[in-house]
Write a protein that holds these residues in place. Structure first.
Motif, short mmCIF file in Angstrom:
data_model
loop_
_atom_site.label_atom_id
_atom_site.label_comp_id
_atom_site.label_asym_id
_atom_site.label_seq_id
_atom_site.Cartn_x
_atom_site.Cartn_y
_atom_site.Cartn_z
N ALA A 95 0.81 -1.22 0.00
CA ALA A 95 0.00 0.00 0.00
C ALA A 95 0.84 1.27 0.00
CB ALA A 95 -0.95 0.01 1.19
N VAL A 96 2.03 1.26 0.63
CA VAL A 96 2.83 2.50 0.73
C VAL A 96 4.00 2.50 -0.24
CG1 VAL A 96 2.19 2.78 3.16
CG2 VAL A 96 4.34 1.63 2.59
N HIS A 97 4.09 1.51 -1.08
CA HIS A 97 5.23 1.43 -2.00
C HIS A 97 5.28 2.67 -2.91
CE1 HIS A 97 8.31 -0.32 -4.52
NE2 HIS A 97 7.58 -0.06 -5.59
N GLY A 98 6.46 3.29 -2.98
CA GLY A 98 6.68 4.40 -3.89
C GLY A 98 6.11 5.74 -3.45
N LEU A 99 5.67 5.87 -2.20
CA LEU A 99 5.01 7.12 -1.77
C LEU A 99 5.97 8.16 -1.18
CD1 LEU A 99 1.65 5.82 -0.25
CD2 LEU A 99 2.17 6.53 -2.58
N LYS A 100 7.16 7.77 -0.79
CA LYS A 100 8.21 8.68 -0.32
C LYS A 100 7.71 9.68 0.72
CE LYS A 100 11.20 8.00 -4.28
NZ LYS A 100 12.03 8.60 -5.33
N GLU A 101 7.73 11.00 0.42
CA GLU A 101 7.36 11.99 1.44
C GLU A 101 5.89 11.92 1.85
OE1 GLU A 101 7.25 14.31 -2.55
OE2 GLU A 101 8.45 12.74 -1.59
N TYR A 102 5.11 11.16 1.12
CA TYR A 102 3.71 10.95 1.49
C TYR A 102 3.55 9.78 2.47
CZ TYR A 102 2.24 14.02 -2.36
OH TYR A 102 2.05 15.09 -3.19
N THR A 103 4.64 9.10 2.81
CA THR A 103 4.56 7.85 3.56
C THR A 103 3.94 8.03 4.94
OG1 THR A 103 6.51 6.98 2.40
CG2 THR A 103 5.88 5.90 4.45
N SER A 104 4.38 9.02 5.73
CA SER A 104 3.85 9.18 7.08
C SER A 104 2.37 9.52 7.05
CB SER A 104 4.63 10.25 7.85
OG SER A 104 4.48 11.52 7.26
N LYS A 105 1.96 10.38 6.10
CA LYS A 105 0.55 10.71 5.98
C LYS A 105 -0.24 9.49 5.51
CE LYS A 105 -2.61 14.19 4.11
NZ LYS A 105 -2.74 15.44 3.30
N ALA A 106 0.35 8.72 4.61
CA ALA A 106 -0.29 7.49 4.14
C ALA A 106 -0.49 6.51 5.29
CB ALA A 106 0.53 6.85 3.03
#
Length: 439
Positions: free
Chosen positions: A369-380
């Motif tokens: 689900a969080v693969h490739g999200l980088k700076e969006y990871t914590s919000k994700a």
């Protein structure tokens, strides 16, 4: 911020220990469904199973309402401060548990009528404590999941690190059922428990969490680069625009639904079989006596389920080349088959073996689900944890089903539905569109 060559075992070990606490207290909360049914709801008739499963409902309601708060705190204050705040909330929840026991003992006449049932006020205070515990667990997991996934411990991969910490988390869930019966209730069988046995143990656990909070506040937990928005950095995309994340939230909603339904409600199904006289034995014995304590078959069933999850996670933590997607496919297919067999034969020993399959599903779904999200990871991660609310919905639906049907046997069809949804995510929903990979 830390750089790649500064990642060490120390912070990873601290995070792992706190995840152990989360797993332990999550299962303790679920295991109190049986004792609460006896201590608080012994005089109820029409809504007994429904009210009992509300304990899990309020716990996971904390995930739905406050997971996004954890993501905001991580972006604003960092991982360590957010973790400390969550531990303080956990202490407050444990104090509410103890207060509910005090009210039941000293203000037993205070009650609220629902339909034809009279419910002690202490029960509702316990629900508040359950909500606070769920809030704490949600925020802690918002911190831990992306931290572990992004923490480049040498020689490991994200899904492998997730299996390591989830394995230790499962150790907490495995010992919790016997802790409840053997320590909290001093070996007293669940059907003989009284509310006054809750007060002191919960205060002692609260003291342990306070000590953990004080120790953690003095430890160095480095922040991790590229997993959260930096000060002044705006996130231009909606977090819901990432299809594989959105479908991952739905998948985890159904995963936690079936995980908690089996882990918590298998006790109630076992107690039903015992009360009906149909019998439920372990190697020919209808009681489990260990070190002079009557731990009971229901506690053994729960322990085998959570123990299966622990064993599976620890075994798969040694595999660093396995595909999360195809592992999820294999385990959901096997789990579905086992649930069908368990329902047809009304065999709870087959049902708890599903724990082996569930052991890796969380790690697989989160990693995909969080693969490739980088700076969006914590919000994700905050959004992802909202899906854990499935642990509130499905056990209650199952309790209502049991009240209507008069039996738990066919209510496990709800768990089967959850497995099929996860299979769909593994095969189709986890595929990542090119536009959803952050460059």
């Amino acid at each position: 911020m830390v750089t790649q060559n500064k990642y060490s075992l120390g912070p990873f070990a601290v995070i792992t220990f706190i995840y152990f606490i989360v797993g332990f207290l999550t299962t303790v909360n679920g295991q109190f469904q049986g004792p609460m049914k006896v201590a608080f709801l012994s005089q109820t008739e029409e809504l007994r199973n429904t009210l009992t499963t509300m304990i899990s409902f309020f716990f996971f309601l904390g995930y739905l309402l406050n997971s996004s708060l954890g993501g905001k705190w991580v972006n604003a204050r960092g991982y360590k401060t957010t973790m400390l705040r969550a531990l303080v909330i956990m202490v407050a929840g444990l104090v509410m548990y103890s207060l509910s026991s005090w009210l039941a003992v000293h203000c037993g006449d205070a009650s609220i009528r629902i339909a034809d049932d009279v419910i002690p006020c202490g029960y509702f205070v316990f629900l508040l404590g359950s909500f606070l515990m769920g809030t704490s667990a949600a925020i802690l997991q918002v911190v831990i999941n992306p931290y572990v996934s992004a923490y480049e411990l040498p020689g490991t991969r994200p899904v492998q690190r997730m299996n390591i910490v989830c394995g230790i988390n499962s150790f907490g869930t495995t010992i919790a059922p016997f802790f409840v019966t053997g320590i909290f209730f001093s070996g007293v069988a669940l059907e003989s428990v009284t509310a006054d046995q809750l007060m002191v143990p919960f205060l002692l656990v609260a003291l342990c969490v306070l000590v953990t909070t004080a120790v953690t506040s003095r430890l160095n937990l480095p922040d991790i680069e590229g997993t959260r928005a930096e000060k002044g950095q705006g996130l231009t995309r909606s977090i819901w625009s990432f299809r594989h994340l959105t479908l991952g939230v739905i998948a985890i909603f159904f995963y936690v639904g079936t995980e908690v339904s089996i882990g918590s409600n298998v006790n109630l199904h076992a107690m039903e079989l015992i009360d009906s006289g149909e019998g439920l034995t372990f190697f020919g014995k209808d009681r489990l006596i260990l070190w002079g304590m009557d731990l009971g078959i229901p506690a053994l069933l729960a322990t085998l389920y959570w123990g299966g999850m622990m064993v599976g996670r620890l075994v798969f933590s040694f595999f660093n080349r396995i595909s999360a997607r195809w592992l999820l496919v294999a385990t959901t297919v096997l789990a579905s088959a086992l649930i069908v067999v368990a329902m047809v034969t009304d065999n709870l020993w087959v049902l708890v073996s599903v724990g082996l399959c569930h052991s890796v599903m969380w790690s697989c779904i989160f990693t995909l689900a969080v693969h490739g999200l980088k700076e969006y990871t914590s919000k994700a991660s905050g959004v992802f944890m909202m899906g854990v609310f499935g642990g509130a919905v499905f056990p209650v639906l199952q309790g209502m089903f049991a009240d209507i049907a008069g039996s738990w046997q066919w209510t496990w069809s709800i768990a089967l539905l959850c497995e099929l949804v996860m299979l769909f995510y593994a095969l189709f929903g986890s595929r990542i569109r090119k536009k959803d990979i952050i460059g």
